[in-house]
Design an enzyme around this catalytic site. Structure first.
Site, PDB file in Angstrom:
ATOM      1  CB  VAL A  48      -0.943   0.021   1.217  1.00 61.27           C
ATOM      2  CG1 VAL A  48      -1.838   1.253   1.178  1.00 61.27           C
ATOM      3  CG2 VAL A  48      -1.796  -1.245   1.258  1.00 61.27           C
ATOM      4  CB  ALA A  84       8.360  -2.436  10.011  1.00 61.59           C
ATOM      5  CG  ASP A  85       3.213  -5.095   9.945  1.00 60.05           C
ATOM      6  OD1 ASP A  85       4.180  -5.470  10.645  1.00 60.05           O
ATOM      7  OD2 ASP A  85       2.296  -5.867   9.608  1.00 60.05           O
ATOM      8  NE  ARG A  86       2.265  -7.429  15.796  1.00 55.80           N
ATOM      9  CZ  ARG A  86       2.387  -8.430  16.650  1.00 55.80           C
ATOM     10  NH1 ARG A  86       3.364  -9.315  16.492  1.00 55.80           N
ATOM     11  NH2 ARG A  86       1.559  -8.541  17.673  1.00 55.80           N
ATOM     12  CG  ASP A  94      -2.918  -4.885  10.260  1.00 59.47           C
ATOM     13  OD1 ASP A  94      -3.761  -5.020   9.347  1.00 59.47           O
ATOM     14  OD2 ASP A  94      -1.796  -4.402  10.065  1.00 59.47           O
TER      15      ASP A  94
END
Length: 256
Positions: free
Chosen positions: A13, A108-110, A129
Site C-alpha cells: 500500500v 515494522a507494520d505493527r 490488523d
C-alpha cells in the site's frame, strides 16, 4: 509531499501525503520477483493517473515485513525520485517504547500501527490488523507497546479450507444472514465468519482482562476485512483503513 510505503506479505500500500492530507493511495500485489524498474513503472503510472507532481516529492518512508523488498524499494526511491528513503527499523524514533524481550522481532507494520493508534486514540489502545496474518497489538496506559498476538489471517484460513478438502468450494468472506447455513456455501461462510469472530472476541476479552483488569479499552481495526468483522464484534469499535499510512507519516515527521 512524502510517499509512504507499507510492504505486506500479500499487498503493498502506497500513500501520497501533502502535509497532513492523504492525497491518494494505491494498492499493489506483493511480488518479490519483480525488479525495481518494474515496480517503478507501475507506481509512476499510477501517480501520473492521479496527477501527482513527482517533482514535489521530498521524502519517502518504508515499512516492510518482506526483507528482500526493502532493497528494491530503497533503490526505487533513490533512482526514480532522487530521495534517500527512511526505513522503519531498529533505532528509528517512534515515541512508543517497545517492551518486548527482543524489540527487533516486532514487525515494522505493527510498530507503525501502534504509533498511529496511540496518536489518534490515546493510551491504552488495542490494534487488530487484518492482513495475511491477523495481529493484535497492545499499548499500555503508559503508551508502551507491551506485546500482542499473531493468528492465521481469515483469508489464509479460508483458502486452506478450500485447498485441503476435495469438495468444498472457494467462497467469499462475508457475514451470512444466519448462523445455521442451509447449503454448503452458506455453511462455510458461517463457519469462517462466526468462527473467526468468536476467536477475535475471545482473544480481545482475555487481553482486556489480563492487561487492563477488564476495563473498556478502545479497539481499532485496520486491514481489508476489519470493517466486516467490526460489524459483529463486541469489542472492535473503530475502523481505520489507512492506519498504517498515518503511522508512517507520523514516524517520518518525528525523524525528519
Amino acid at each position: 509531499m512524502i510517499l509512504a510505503i507499507d510492504i505486506g506479505n500479500t499487498n503493498i500500500v502506497l500513500g501520497i501525503y501533502d502535509g497532513n492530507e492523504l492525497c491518494c493511495n494505491f494498492r499493489l500485489q506483493t511480488d518479490s520477483l519483480k525488479t525495481t524498474d518494474e515496480y517503478a513503472s507501475t507506481i509512476m503510472l499510477l501517480m501520473d493517473t492521479r496527477k501527482v507532481d513527482r517533482n514535489k516529492l521530498k521524502g519517502v518512508i518504508i515499512a516492510s515485513v518482506v526483507p528482500q523488498l526493502i532493497y528494491t524499494f530503497s533503490k526505487l526511491s533513490t533512482k526514480y525520485f532522487n530521495v534517500e528513503p527512511m526505513v522503519v527499523a531498529s533505532g528509528i524514533k517512534t515515541g512508543v517504547p517497545i517492551k518486548m524481550e527482543n524489540p527487533k522481532e516486532v514487525g515494522a507494520d505493527r510498530i507503525v500501527n501502534a504509533v498511529a493508534a496511540r496518536e489518534k486514540y490515546g493510551a491504552p489502545v488495542i490494534v487488530v490488523d487484518f492482513g495475511t496474518a491477523t495481529t493484535f497489538d497492545v499499548i499500555s496506559e503508559k503508551g508502551e507497546y507491551i506485546g500482542g498476538i499473531i493468528c492465521p489471517g481469515v483469508k489464509l484460513s479460508a483458502n486452506i479450507l478450500h485447498a485441503k478438502t476435495a469438495k468444498l468450494p472457494e467462497v467469499e468472506i462475508e457475514k451470512p444472514e444466519k448462523v445455521v447455513g442451509n447449503n454448503t456455501i452458506h455453511s462455510m461462510q458461517s463457519g469462517i465468519y462466526y468462527g473467526y469472530l468468536s476467536m477475535l472476541d475471545g482473544i480481545l476479552e482475555r487481553v482486556r482482562d489480563e492487561a487492563f483488569g477488564g476495563a473498556d479499552v478502545p479497539v481499532v481495526a485496520t486491514g481489508g476485512l476489519g470493517s466486516v468483522f467490526m460489524e459483529g464484534s463486541k469489542y472492535i469499535n473503530r475502523y481505520e483503513s489507512e492506519l498504517t499510512l498515518l503511522g508512517l507519516r507520523l514516524i517520518y515527521e518525528k525523524n525528519s
